[in-house]
Design a protein around this motif. Structure first.
Motif, PDB file in Angstrom:
ATOM      1  N   PRO A  30       0.812  -1.067  -0.020  1.00 16.47           N
ATOM      2  CA  PRO A  30      -0.082  -0.158   0.084  1.00 16.47           C
ATOM      3  C   PRO A  30       0.905   1.231   0.108  1.00 16.47           C
ATOM      4  O   PRO A  30       2.075   1.230   0.200  1.00 16.47           O
ATOM      5  N   ALA A  31       0.229   2.376  -0.227  1.00 13.44           N
ATOM      6  CA  ALA A  31       0.868   3.629  -0.095  1.00 13.44           C
ATOM      7  C   ALA A  31       1.826   3.710  -1.377  1.00 13.44           C
ATOM      8  O   ALA A  31       2.927   4.527  -1.221  1.00 13.44           O
ATOM      9  N   GLY A  32       1.921   3.100  -2.394  1.00 16.44           N
ATOM     10  CA  GLY A  32       2.901   3.118  -3.279  1.00 16.44           C
ATOM     11  C   GLY A  32       4.047   2.477  -3.383  1.00 16.44           C
ATOM     12  O   GLY A  32       4.979   2.894  -3.918  1.00 16.44           O
ATOM     13  N   LEU A  33       4.243   1.719  -2.228  1.00 15.74           N
ATOM     14  CA  LEU A  33       5.553   1.220  -1.936  1.00 15.74           C
ATOM     15  C   LEU A  33       5.620  -0.235  -2.673  1.00 15.74           C
ATOM     16  O   LEU A  33       4.526  -0.797  -2.841  1.00 15.74           O
ATOM     17  N   GLU A  34       6.933  -0.517  -3.059  1.00 16.82           N
ATOM     18  CA  GLU A  34       7.084  -1.855  -3.508  1.00 16.82           C
ATOM     19  C   GLU A  34       8.576  -2.382  -3.107  1.00 16.82           C
ATOM     20  O   GLU A  34       9.604  -1.571  -3.036  1.00 16.82           O
ATOM     21  N   PHE A  35       8.553  -3.560  -2.828  1.00 14.15           N
ATOM     22  CA  PHE A  35       9.585  -4.232  -1.971  1.00 14.15           C
ATOM     23  C   PHE A  35      10.254  -5.153  -2.887  1.00 14.15           C
ATOM     24  O   PHE A  35       9.411  -6.358  -3.408  1.00 14.15           O
TER      25      PHE A  35
END
Length: 545
Positions: free
Chosen positions: A407-412
């Motif tokens: 969420p919130a535009g995060l990418e791991f």
């Protein structure tokens, strides 16, 4: 006398009605004329009349011709109606809504109605002329664009479409301490720093679409850059795999060709191993990907393989991959020409084994999110090697990789490995083996265990701005390397571990323009001695086409 006159008067009175009414006389005259006409025409004979069947055939032919003419007229009328309807629709879309006017009555309303009819007729005629002129101009513009496209398109020998892509990239850098390659550093050496700029990381690409064959679509692509160097002066820090060195600036990076069905792909490629599908994001490290030699198994090697997707639903499934790979030797492998060959460049140790390497990967994936899919994969790699003088060793790796959109535009994104002799894939501190030559010229080798990986967190503010932070490390077990350490050996031969910390932001005001600022910290640890560090500040500006 009177009697006679009266008698005569009575007689006249009796015939008076016949004289006073003309009807009988007219009827008698008409009968006489009709009798005369019949008597005059009696000798003449009537002309011969045509046969009844002939008359029917003539009438049938006339009806058929008339019906055909009516059908043609109806077809033309329908075409005119369609054209008129389309023209009215276009005019209604182009004309603004007319403002409302107050209601009028009486003679004023009649006068206004007459004026409105005339004005509407004039306006309709004018609007029709304008619409026709616009259509003509639009048609001329489209013809001009089509002609320009036909002149500017890339034509291939196969007559299938080819697209040219690329990235013109400028890089500026400041290195606070000495590194192995100033423009594309991967190892800190220790010493004075450097400042400079380069455009050698510019990339040129070709994408081609081919025919459908065996029910599959075919495609191919090719990427080159300008970071090549002569074979005699190639630095391990700019190592790029089996086909890295040439005598010019142009260097082959990657290539792919494949047949693609709905859930299956058969391919051959020059690219990173399938057990390491992801790479960190950077515009400062392009000639060699970000975190190269710091946990990112990235080297480009020839492969041929198969990918099969088994869907579980509309957006998730299981991916099975397998490939054969011709893995290259790492840069610190000693070159010992074979006594049975006059070639100055002997085959690699994997090629001398006469068996290809094998890669496999299985992954759970979920597509339809952001730019690429979520996935979690497990991989395995094995390749036999044969060194000079009949010394054999094997390389292997177990890998894990993941990509998660949060969420919130995060990418791991992350990847990790554990294996043996992984220098040919971009790990193992630049080497597969440690070697030693004694005073009797006896040659000793020892394959090196290694472990490493990397992780990146991406924050997408919007489609134009993103921030990236990443860390990677690669290390071999010091107890294995220490016995083979040489005081006169190179930094790569004695290197035990590398670590890289990096952060950048990439701003793209348009789809073609890219700007970036990046910071990297390199930490390089030899098997004995102190760790060398260097802080690297870089800027990048690119134009993508």
């Amino acid at each position: 006398m009177r009697q006679h006159e009266s008698t005569q008067r009575v007689s006249d009175t009796r015939y008076l009605p016949l004289l006073c009414h003309p009807g009988p006389w007219l009827l008698a005259m008409m009968l006489a004329a009709f009798s005369y006409t019949l008597s005059a025409q009696a000798p003449a004979q009537d002309p011969p009349r045509p046969d009844l069947s002939t008359q029917i055939e003539n009438l049938t032919r006339i009806l058929e011709v008339t019906q055909a003419q009516l059908e043609e007229s109806q077809r033309q009328l329908n075409a005119v109606r369609e054209q008129l309807s389309a023209l009215r629709k276009q005019m209604s879309q182009q004309e603004p809504a007319s403002p409302s006017v107050p209601t009028m009555s009486g003679p004023v309303a009649e006068l206004a109605a007459g004026t409105s009819v005339a004005a509407d007729s004039s306006s309709s005629s004018s609007s029709t002329d304008v619409a026709i002129n616009e259509l003509r101009e639009r048609q001329a513009l489209q013809e001009s664009q089509i002609a320009t496209h036909e002149q500017a398109k890339v034509e291939s020998a196969s007559k299938y479409p080819v697209k040219i892509t690329g990235l013109v990239l400028f890089n500026g850098f400041v290195n606070t301490s000495q590194v192995d390659v100033s423009a594309t550093p991967t190892v800190a050496v220790g010493g004075a720093g450097s400042t400079g700029a380069t455009i050698k990381q510019t990339i040129l690409g070709f994408d081609a679409r081919g025919p459908h064959i065996f029910g599959a679509s075919s495609f191919a692509d090719l990427r080159v850059d300008f970071s090549g160097s002569s074979q005699s002066s190639i630095s391990p820090g700019s190592f790029a795999g089996l086909y890295s060195g040439n005598s010019a600036l142009l260097r082959l990076r990657t290539a792919h060709a494949a047949l693609q069905w709905s859930n299956t792909e058969a391919f051959f490629a020059l690219d990173r191993p399938i057990v390491s599908p992801d790479s960190p994001t950077s515009l400062a490290a392009v000639a060699e990907p970000a975190l190269a030699w710091s946990g990112n198994l990235w080297t480009w090697n020839p492969q041929i393989g198969l990918t099969r997707d088994i869907p579980f639903g509309t957006s998730q499934g299981l991916r099975l991959q397998a490939a054969l790979i011709d893995v290259s030797d790492p840069p610190t492998t000693p070159i010992i020409p074979s006594s049975t060959s006059a070639s100055s460049t002997p085959p690699g140790t994997a090629e001398q084994s006469r068996w290809p390497g094998v890669e496999t990967r299985i992954a759970l994936f979920r597509s339809g999110t952001a730019e690429k899919e979520n996935h979690f994969g497990l991989g395995g790699y094995y390749a036999p090697h044969r060194f000079a003088y009949g010394k054999d060793f094997d390389s292997w790796a177990a890998t894990v990789d993941t990509n998660l959109h949060l969420p919130a535009g995060l990418e791991f994104t992350s990847s990790a490995y554990r294996g043996l002799a992984l220098g040919g894939l971009g790990g193992g501190a630049y080497k597969d083996i440690a070697y030693y030559i004694d005073s009797n010229f006896d040659f000793y080798i020892h394959p090196l265990d290694s472990v490493g990986g990397w992780a990146q967190l991406k924050e997408r503010i919007n489609n134009r701005l993103e921030f990236n932070a990443a860390f990677g490390t690669d290390m071999i077990f010091a107890r294995q390397l220490r016995r083979y350490a040489l005081s006169t050996g190179s930094i790569y031969q004695n290197l035990d571990a590398t670590r890289t910390f990096t952060g950048n932001f990439i701003y793209s005001p348009t789809a073609s323009l890219l700007f970036s600022v990046e910071y990297r910290r390199l930490e390089s640890s030899p098997v004995s001695g102190t760790t060398a560090t260097s802080n690297i500040f870089g800027i990048a500006a690119g134009y993508k086409f």
